[in-house]
Enzyme design. Structure first.
Site, mmCIF file in Angstrom:
data_model
loop_
_atom_site.group_PDB
_atom_site.id
_atom_site.type_symbol
_atom_site.label_atom_id
_atom_site.label_comp_id
_atom_site.label_asym_id
_atom_site.label_seq_id
_atom_site.Cartn_x
_atom_site.Cartn_y
_atom_site.Cartn_z
ATOM 1 C CG HIS A 20 8.967 5.375 51.562
ATOM 2 N ND1 HIS A 20 7.684 5.800 51.848
ATOM 3 C CD2 HIS A 20 9.413 4.818 52.713
ATOM 4 C CE1 HIS A 20 7.390 5.510 53.105
ATOM 5 N NE2 HIS A 20 8.428 4.902 53.652
ATOM 6 C CG HIS A 22 12.525 3.474 56.562
ATOM 7 N ND1 HIS A 22 12.388 4.621 57.301
ATOM 8 C CD2 HIS A 22 11.344 3.319 55.887
ATOM 9 C CE1 HIS A 22 11.191 5.143 57.104
ATOM 10 N NE2 HIS A 22 10.530 4.369 56.246
ATOM 11 C CG HIS A 200 6.846 7.936 56.997
ATOM 12 N ND1 HIS A 200 8.064 8.401 56.594
ATOM 13 C CD2 HIS A 200 6.889 6.577 56.843
ATOM 14 C CE1 HIS A 200 8.816 7.376 56.210
ATOM 15 N NE2 HIS A 200 8.137 6.261 56.351
ATOM 16 C CD GLU A 203 3.064 3.417 57.529
ATOM 17 O OE1 GLU A 203 3.650 4.263 58.245
ATOM 18 O OE2 GLU A 203 3.566 2.312 57.230
ATOM 19 C CG ASP A 281 8.176 1.452 54.240
ATOM 20 O OD1 ASP A 281 8.966 2.312 54.654
ATOM 21 O OD2 ASP A 281 7.042 1.286 54.734
ATOM 22 C CG ASP A 282 10.990 -0.577 56.745
ATOM 23 O OD1 ASP A 282 11.998 -0.015 57.185
ATOM 24 O OD2 ASP A 282 9.851 -0.054 56.754
HETATM 25 N N1 HPA Z 1 6.327 3.874 58.838
HETATM 26 C C1 HPA Z 1 6.786 4.617 59.846
HETATM 27 N N2 HPA Z 1 8.014 4.509 60.315
HETATM 28 C C2 HPA Z 1 8.836 3.646 59.751
HETATM 29 C C3 HPA Z 1 8.433 2.847 58.708
HETATM 30 C C4 HPA Z 1 7.102 2.974 58.220
HETATM 31 O O1 HPA Z 1 6.645 2.306 57.283
HETATM 32 N N3 HPA Z 1 9.500 2.084 58.382
HETATM 33 C C5 HPA Z 1 10.517 2.429 59.191
HETATM 34 N N4 HPA Z 1 10.118 3.371 60.041
HETATM 35 ZN ZN ZN Z 2 8.604 4.320 55.601
#
Ligand code: HPA
Ligand code: ZN
Length: 339
Positions: A20, A22, A200, A203, A281-282
Site C-alpha cells: 500500500h 501511492h 481503499h 479508512e 501509504d504516502d
Molecule cells: N486514502 C485515500 N486516498 C489516498 C490516500 C489515502 O490514504 N493516499 C493517497 N490517496
Molecule cells: Zn492509500
C-alpha cells in the site's frame, strides 16, 4: 551495524513486501523543489522546511488537497522515473524486496500529462529496481473515487493498450460520499480484463463500504479497513476469507483516523486473526517509510517478535506474487527470524 534494540533489529533484517504505497505520496519536499525548478512550475513555498511545516492534516481531505497540489510538478517521463527510483532506494534500505505500488493516472491526465508518460517513467524505474536492487514489483492503477464512473471507464480504456504492464486496479481519494457501489461496473470490467482488484475502504468510510468493496467490487484486498472492526460479522468474514488488510499506521495517525498510535487497529486486527500488513501509504507526507511504520506501531502496541514476523509474512501471502515466489520469501523470513 546491528540495531541494539532487538525489536528494531528484527524489523530491519526481515524481508518485507510493501502493498500500500501511492507513488505520488513518496514525493519528498526536496524533490518537489527540484522538479518545480526543473519544470518551471510555481509552488507556494519558499523552502523544503516550509513545505514540511504545511503537512499538518486534520482529515483525509486536508491531505488530499496538498497531495494533488504536490503532483503538479510531475510532468515528464524522467520526473516519474526519478520519483519512483527514489522510492525504490528507500525501500531497499528498509529491506523491502517486493512492492505493489499505486499510481493515480487521473491526477496527471487531467493536467495534460499523457497516460503513457506516467506509465513509462514509473515502469522504467521499477524494471531498473528489479535488475539492480532485486526488488520485484506489481503496478496498480487507482481510480479517483471523487471523479465519475465515466471518468473511471475512460481511464480504464486509456490503460487497455498497456495492460500487460499494469497488474491491478485500486480505488482511492475522498472516501466519504463515494461508496464502492459507484464503481461496481468499472471493477467488473477490470476483472474481466484479468486485472487484480483492491480498494481503499473503511479508512474514514463506514463498515458498509468495506462490505460493498467485498460484495460488489469483489476485491482481493482491503486497503486500510480500520472501520471494519466496528462490525463483528464483517470482522469474522474477513478472517474466514483470509482477506488481506493493508494497514498504514503513520498515515492513520497523521490523518487523525486514530487519536494516538496506541489506538492503531493493528492490535485488534491481529487479535481477531485478520491478515494485516504494515505499509507507508504516502511516506513523504506522513513521516516514515515501511520500517518506521513497523517500529512505531510495534512500540506503541508492544508487539511481540512473533507478531512482527507474522506481519512480514502477511505482506507476502497477501501479495499478488505466485505461491512459489511467496514460499521463497517466507523461507527467507524464517531464516531472518532465527537471527
Ligand atoms: N486514502 C485515500 N486516498 C489516498 C490516500 C489515502 O490514504 N493516499 C493517497 N490517496
Ligand atoms: Zn492509500
Amino acid at each position: 551495524m546491528t540495531n541494539p534494540d532487538p525489536r528494531a533489529a528484527l524489523i530491519e533484517r526481515l524481508p518485507k513486501a510493501e502493498l500500500h504505497l501511492h507513488i505520488e505520496g513518496s514525493l519528498e519536499p526536496e524533490m518537489l523543489f527540484d522538479l518545480a525548478a526543473r519544470n518551471g512550475v510555481a509552488i507556494p513555498f519558499a523552502s523544503a522546511a516550509e513545505v514540511r511545516a504545511a503537512y499538518s492534516f486534520s482529515n483525509l481531505q486536508d491531505f488530499l488537497d496538498i497531495y494533488y497540489q504536490g503532483m503538479s510538478v510531475l510532468l515528464t517521463e524522467q520526473d516519474f522515473f526519478d520519483l519512483t527510483w527514489a522510492y525504490l532506494l528507500r525501500a531497499r534500505a528498509d529491506n523491502v524486496c517486493h512492492v505493489e505500488i499505486f499510481f493515480d493516472p487521473q491526477g496527471h491526465t487531467e493536467r495534460g500529462v499523457a497516460f503513457a508518460t506516467v506509465l513509462d517513467g514509473i515502469e522504467r524505474a521499477l524494471k531498473q529496481g528489479e535488475a539492480e536492487l532485486g526488488i520485484s514489483y506489481r503496478l496498480i492503477m487507482c481510480f479517483l473515487r471523487h471523479l465519475s464512473e465515466d471518468d473511471a471507464f475512460a481511464t480504464l480504456a486509456a490503460a487497455e493498450p498497456h495492460l500487460p504492464r499494469i497488474h491491478g486496479v485500486g480505488l482511492d481519494s475522498s472516501e466519504l460520499g463515494h461508496p464502492p457501489s459507484k464503481f461496481e461496473r468499472v471493477f467488473a470490467r477490470a476483472r474481466a480484463l484479468g486485472l487484480h482488484v483492491t480498494a481503499h475502504a473503511g479508512e474514514e468510510g463506514p463498515p458498509e463500504y468495506v462490505n460493498e468493496a467485498l460484495d460488489l467490487l469483489k476485491v482481493e484486498r482491503i486497503d486500510h479497513g480500520n472501520r471494519a472492526l466496528e462490525d463483528t460479522a464483517l470482522t469474522q468474514r474477513i478472517a474466514a476469507e483470509a482477506i488481506t488488510l493493508t494497514a498504514c499506521p503513520l498515515s492513520n495517525l497523521r490523518l487523525c483516523v486514530i487519536p494516538e498510535m496506541a489506538q492503531s487497529p493493528v492490535r485488534q486486527m491481529l487479535d481477531a486473526g485478520l491478515k494485516v500488513t504494515i505499509n507507508s501509504d504516502d511516506p513523504a507526507y506522513f513521516g516514515g517509510y515501511v520500517n518506521e511504520n513497523f517500529r512505531t506501531v510495534a512500540d506503541a502496541l508492544d508487539l511481540s517478535e512473533a507478531q512482527i514476523v507474522e506481519l512480514a509474512r502477511n505482506s507476502f501471502t497477501g501479495s499478488f506474487l505466485p505461491i512459489t515466489e511467496q514460499a521463497r520469501h517466507l523461507a527467507e523470513i524464517d531464516q531472518a527470524a532465527r537471527g
